[in-house]
Every structure is written in C-alpha cells, then in structure tokens.
Design a protein around this motif. Sequence first.
Motif, PDB file in Angstrom:
ATOM      1  N   THR A   1      12.375  26.098  20.991  1.00 52.54           N
ATOM      2  CA  THR A   1      11.094  26.333  21.838  1.00 52.54           C
ATOM      3  C   THR A   1      11.471  25.920  23.082  1.00 52.54           C
ATOM      4  OG1 THR A   1       9.970  25.873  19.792  1.00 52.54           O
ATOM      5  CG2 THR A   1       8.634  25.567  21.820  1.00 52.54           C
ATOM      6  N   ILE A   2      10.940  26.540  24.258  1.00 52.71           N
ATOM      7  CA  ILE A   2      11.004  26.327  25.643  1.00 52.71           C
ATOM      8  C   ILE A   2       9.628  26.369  26.242  1.00 52.71           C
ATOM      9  CG2 ILE A   2      12.312  27.128  27.643  1.00 52.71           C
ATOM     10  CD1 ILE A   2      13.962  28.726  26.221  1.00 52.71           C
TER      11      ILE A   2
ATOM     12  N   GLY B   1      16.841  30.118  18.828  1.00 56.55           N
ATOM     13  CA  GLY B   1      15.500  30.031  18.308  1.00 56.55           C
ATOM     14  C   GLY B   1      14.786  28.948  18.774  1.00 56.55           C
TER      15      GLY B   1
ATOM     16  N   VAL C   1      18.628  29.187  29.417  1.00 56.36           N
ATOM     17  CA  VAL C   1      17.496  29.669  28.766  1.00 56.36           C
ATOM     18  C   VAL C   1      17.747  30.927  27.821  1.00 56.36           C
ATOM     19  CG1 VAL C   1      15.354  30.899  29.525  1.00 56.36           C
ATOM     20  CG2 VAL C   1      16.043  28.960  30.719  1.00 56.36           C
ATOM     21  N   ARG C   2      18.598  31.692  28.249  1.00 57.89           N
ATOM     22  CA  ARG C   2      19.068  32.717  27.385  1.00 57.89           C
ATOM     23  C   ARG C   2      19.602  32.183  25.883  1.00 57.89           C
ATOM     24  NH1 ARG C   2      16.335  36.708  26.634  1.00 57.89           N
ATOM     25  NH2 ARG C   2      17.905  37.377  25.261  1.00 57.89           N
TER      26      ARG C   2
ATOM     27  N   ILE D   1      16.859  30.801  23.693  1.00 62.26           N
ATOM     28  CA  ILE D   1      16.134  31.724  23.022  1.00 62.26           C
ATOM     29  C   ILE D   1      16.670  32.083  21.941  1.00 62.26           C
ATOM     30  CG2 ILE D   1      15.288  33.821  23.516  1.00 62.26           C
ATOM     31  CD1 ILE D   1      14.362  33.156  26.429  1.00 62.26           C
ATOM     32  N   GLU D   2      18.072  32.560  22.113  1.00 61.58           N
ATOM     33  CA  GLU D   2      18.645  33.178  21.208  1.00 61.58           C
ATOM     34  C   GLU D   2      18.977  32.109  20.015  1.00 61.58           C
ATOM     35  OE1 GLU D   2      22.140  34.124  23.127  1.00 61.58           O
ATOM     36  OE2 GLU D   2      21.364  35.889  24.345  1.00 61.58           O
TER      37      GLU D   2
END
Length: 305
Positions: free
Chosen positions: A126-127, A124, A117-118, A121-122
């Motif tokens: 979409t989660i 860019g 997940v990290r 996010i890094e």
Amino acid sequence: MGAEGETVGTRYEDPPADPAGRPALVLVATPIGNLGDLSSRALAALRDADVVLCEDSRVTGGLLARQSIAATMIPLHDHNEAAQAPRLIERMKSGERFVLVSDAGTPLVSDPGYRLVRAAIEAGLTISAVPGPNAAVMALSLSGLPPHPFLFLGFLPPRGGPRAAELARLRGVERAGLAATLIFYEAPHRLAETLAAMAEALGADRPAAVARELTKRFEEVRRGTLGDLAAHYAVAEARGEICIVIGPAAEEEAAGAEELDARLRAAMAAGMSLRDAAASVAEATGLKRRDVYRRALEIGDVSPR
C-alpha cells in the motif's frame, strides 16, 4: 472541480484515529523554500516513519532537525535507486514504514522514486502520499499563461546539441497538433542559453514566463516573449531554482505535401544527399523519417540503396 470551477462532490474528512493499516510507503511533499509550507500531515508522516528515504541526508536532516524530528535516513537517488529498491521492498514487507521525500517539492517530479514506487506496486504494498508544494504547478499558476492542458518536461539536456535536438523534436510535435503550455526546470547558470535556444526553436514571439526563488524572500516572476526573456537574462544574472513556462503554439497545420516537397528539394539543391536531406527535413517538421525518405525517393526518382 466541475466546469467553470464548480465544486462537484467534494467531501472533507478528519484523519482516521485508528493507525491500523498504515501504508508501507508514503510520498511526502516538502517545502520548495518557505518552511511554513510544511503541512501538519507531512510532519505527522515524518514523525511516524521508521525510515525516511531522501536524496541528500544533509538537506533532509536539516529540515528534520528544525522540526525536532529524530529519524533514520537512507539516501535514495538516481545512482542507487535500482540497487536499493529490492532491499527496501523486503523491509516494507516485514512491516517497516517508510517515507520518501526529495530535497524540495513533490517526490518523483524530476526527482528519484519512480523505480521504488513501481516495485512497491508490483509487490502489492500500500502506497499513499501527502500532497504539498510543487514548483512547476506554482509557476504555471503565476505565469498568466493558459493553465490547461499543460505539459511538464523537466530539465532539457544540458549540452547545446542535444538540447537543440530535443527542442526541434518538440517543435515537430507542435506542428503535428500539440497545443499545450510547456513547463521546464532549469539551472540558473544555463538559463540565458536555454532561453535563447527556445526562442530560436519555438519562436521568439512565444509568450513565456520565468519564475525563480518561488515561496522565498526574493520570489520573482518575469513575463514576456521568449525573445524578450532571452535578451534580459543574457545580461542579468539569475539566481535560485528556475521554472520556465511557455504558452502554447499558435494553431497551425502539420507540414503539408507542398511544404514537404519544397523543403526536400531545397535540401538536395544545397548539396545534401537524399538520406541526409530526408533526415534533416524529418527533424525540422516532426514527420516520421521513413515517410520523408519515401517521398524523397519519389522526388529524386531513385531506388533505395
């Protein structure tokens, strides 16, 4: 939710008809026991995924087979997540859609997935997530103990020494002002010894609850003090997944100057060196070791070596 349960600004929406812009990664909660808790949104996400990331393909494969879902599965667990994450991120960037599930319950809650997940996010990406079953929250709701604030701590160390040290640290934090209901997971074969350690470290009279087999046929929530629960499970066999919920500590001040001095003098009178006495008292009170050592120097009227 507002004060006293008043609903403020809640608005429900139908799912979007246009699938464009779907997230690259969806975290999907799965049942913790009762298959009826698999939501329609979870099913839709699993059917729509190009790849399902799972802890154990045998467990997830059984769940998918019951729903007649054929999906490509890739194991993602503590031992391979760091190595897998970069490759998975590149595949997400190329347009593949992934779903992440754990063996049971909500992903990342004492389960793998945080590193991925990290990384997403890094990158860019979409989660999104499909909420659903969670054993810790359900146990809290059923415990009859204050629901907020609460602190989820997952599994304690399995071995006695590290477990005792972690409980001592937690008790120190409570002495420093923490007042929250505590939630733990535990394996059934360690339940009795863990409850005994909790009773010794946190107080035998602390209100608590043991929840097991949640959502299943033999669901049970046993409530009492830590001492009572430790005595019960010392002779009663525990089966299934276990949650332990402990009520907040009674209000108390952090160790004051007089208590600190008394503890240090008692430790040194027992033959402990100044450094050992400071370390022991710091662990017992939750105070910073350097502060306790500084006070020990003042009491002992010696200079640091």
